[in-house]
Design an enzyme around this catalytic site. Structure first.
Site, PDB file in Angstrom:
ATOM      1  CG  HIS A 225     -11.320 -16.648  13.131  1.00  0.00           C
ATOM      2  ND1 HIS A 225     -10.458 -15.589  13.305  1.00  0.00           N
ATOM      3  CD2 HIS A 225     -12.559 -16.152  13.363  1.00  0.00           C
ATOM      4  CE1 HIS A 225     -11.144 -14.506  13.623  1.00  0.00           C
ATOM      5  NE2 HIS A 225     -12.433 -14.821  13.663  1.00  0.00           N
ATOM      6  NE  ARG A 266     -15.013 -14.831  10.621  1.00  0.00           N
ATOM      7  CZ  ARG A 266     -15.791 -15.281  11.590  1.00  0.00           C
ATOM      8  NH1 ARG A 266     -16.205 -16.536  11.568  1.00  0.00           N
ATOM      9  NH2 ARG A 266     -16.191 -14.487  12.564  1.00  0.00           N
ATOM     10  CG  HIS A 327     -13.667 -19.917  13.942  1.00  0.00           C
ATOM     11  ND1 HIS A 327     -13.643 -19.837  15.328  1.00  0.00           N
ATOM     12  CD2 HIS A 327     -14.634 -19.044  13.529  1.00  0.00           C
ATOM     13  CE1 HIS A 327     -14.554 -18.958  15.731  1.00  0.00           C
ATOM     14  NE2 HIS A 327     -15.181 -18.468  14.665  1.00  0.00           N
ATOM     15  NE  ARG A 362     -19.581 -18.959  11.231  1.00  0.00           N
ATOM     16  CZ  ARG A 362     -19.131 -18.023  12.067  1.00  0.00           C
ATOM     17  NH1 ARG A 362     -19.796 -16.890  12.206  1.00  0.00           N
ATOM     18  NH2 ARG A 362     -18.024 -18.208  12.747  1.00  0.00           N
TER      19      ARG A 362
END
Length: 425
Positions: A225, A266, A327, A362
């Site tokens: 993250h 990200r 993350h 993701r």
């Protein structure tokens, strides 16, 4: 101990699976720590939903693009098509998503989304959802929840799973035999020095899968993250939700210059931050929430606002130091579209499973949705195909086998991640 179905883990995946199983089945949920210390409680930003059929193509493409087009298209389609049904369920359990003045859902936007499609409750959406599911599970007479029970193995015969082995907070070992087993033990943050995850999430299910030859998928696909609050304190890192950038927050280097489009996926933003940190020889970059109206900060992000104040930063007036941290885990135990593993009578849901939805990276706020959708599908498949596993088995537990299990399991998972990383290279 004998039960019908045993579930290891009580985040949204484990709880929602249990709540969708028949009430005439005895369900036992075990969790390694307190029931409210799962990563599901920590999710800040929100949960995606298909707003209308007009948004399908855009949502599908956003998910695929963020995942570098390595996603399983069938799984992505299932997740998106099932999203409204899941949201309706959550509302039925009492989850309070933010509403507009007209009573309709309010949507926010995060990085790599082409349009606002994320439902939220302040900046503690995960807590709002998981606490209501946990409350519902505690009220069900057929569901037993055992806290501080650490799973160390599964019971297997001829590639069939008949339950789990573990120990309680007093170190007493027990076998819990079941007709079906669901692994929902979360991510792997406990393997990393800097992570937003709880420290007790150490990839135990992955290690057990390795020991039993259960198929894994892409376990080197690990998401960093971009923005966690920089700190020299020990323990997990405090997440600064991607939603703040969706609402207008910007990133600066040490010279107070913007250096990246904050709404890129990200992995791209994290790589840009690492580059600036290395170039400026600094352990962090700056995040400014000043472009966001103060009222929005205090109403939409009250937990972030409060935590930063406690750390000495007023985000309405000054920048905060942020740094990337481990993350999320996109890989995991390989499962089909019903969350079944390569072993009979064994299912896996949530972050410990991999159905291919996320691909290599993701998309923000797909995690809660993916966990819920495929946990419900696991419950449905178990219900539809339910057969008893036979009589109770005589199990002899060799405690020496599990001595220092966590260190051995951590080492095994780290080694496998590194092996797969090299293979992908």
């Amino acid at each position: 101990m004998k039960t019908d179905i045993v579930i290891a883990g009580c985040g949204v995946g484990g709880l929602y699976c249990a709540l969708n199983l028949p009430r005439d089945k005895q369900i036992t949920i075990v969790t390694k720590d307190d029931a409210d210390r799962s990563d599901s409680f920590l999710a800040q930003g929100g949960i995606c939903v298909l707003k209308s059929e007009d948004d399908y193509d855009s949502y599908f493409e956003d998910t695929m693009r963020a995942g570098h087009y390595e996603n399983n298209k069938r799984s992505v389609d299932i997740m998106i098509r099932s999203s409204r049904d899941v949201i309706n369920d959550l509302v039925g359990f009492g989850v309070r998503f933010e509403r507009n003045e007209d009573g309709g859902f309010a949507y926010t936007k995060e990085g790599a989304h082409s349009t606002p499609r994320i439902l939220f409750h302040e900046d503690i959406t995960g807590k709002e959802i998981t606490s209501h599911l946990l409350e519902a599970a505690r009220k069900r007479e057929n569901i037993t929840l055992i806290e501080h029970f650490t799973m160390v193995d599964i019971i297997e015969e001829n590639n069939e799973c008949f339950g789990i082995i573990g120990y309680d907070e007093n170190g007493v070992y027990t076998d819990i035999q079941a007709d079906y087993t669901v692994l929902a033990t979360g991510g792997i943050g406990g393997l990393y020095k800097h992570s937003t995850n709880y420290r007790h999430l150490t990839g135990d299910s992955l290690a057990i899968a390795l020991n039993h030859g259960i198929k894994l998928q892409n376990i080197d696909y690990i998401q960093i993250h971009p923005t966690t609050l920089y700190s020299t304190k020990k323990g997990r890192r405090f997440l600064i939700s991607e939603s703040v950038r969706g609402e207008g927050a910007v990133l600066f280097n040490s010279h107070m210059q913007r250096f990246v489009d904050e709404l890129l996926p990200r992995d791209v933003v994290a790589a840009a931050i690492y580059k600036e940190m290395k170039k400026d020889n600094k352990p962090y970059v700056w995040l400014s929430m000043k472009p966001i109206p103060t009222e929005t900060v205090k109403n939409h992000f009250p937990n972030i606002y409060k935590h930063c104040l406690e750390e000495g930063y007023d985000v309405t007036k000054e920048c905060i130091p942020v740094v990337p941290a481990q993350h999320y885990f996109m890989g995991g135990i390989d499962v089909d579209k019903y969350s079944k593993t390569s072993m009979n009578r064994l299912y896996a849901v949530g972050e410990t499973a991999c159905n291919g939805v996320h691909g290599k990276n993701r998309l923000a706020s797909n995690s809660l949705l993916e966990s819920l959708v495929f946990a419900k599908r696991a419950a449905g498949r178990i219900t539809d195909t339910y057969t008893q596993s036979g009589g109770e088995r005589e199990i002899e537990i060799d405690r020496n086998m599990y001595k220092n299990y966590e260190d051995k399991y951590k080492k095994a998972v780290k080694t496998e991640i590194e092996r797969e990383r090299k293979e992908h290279e």
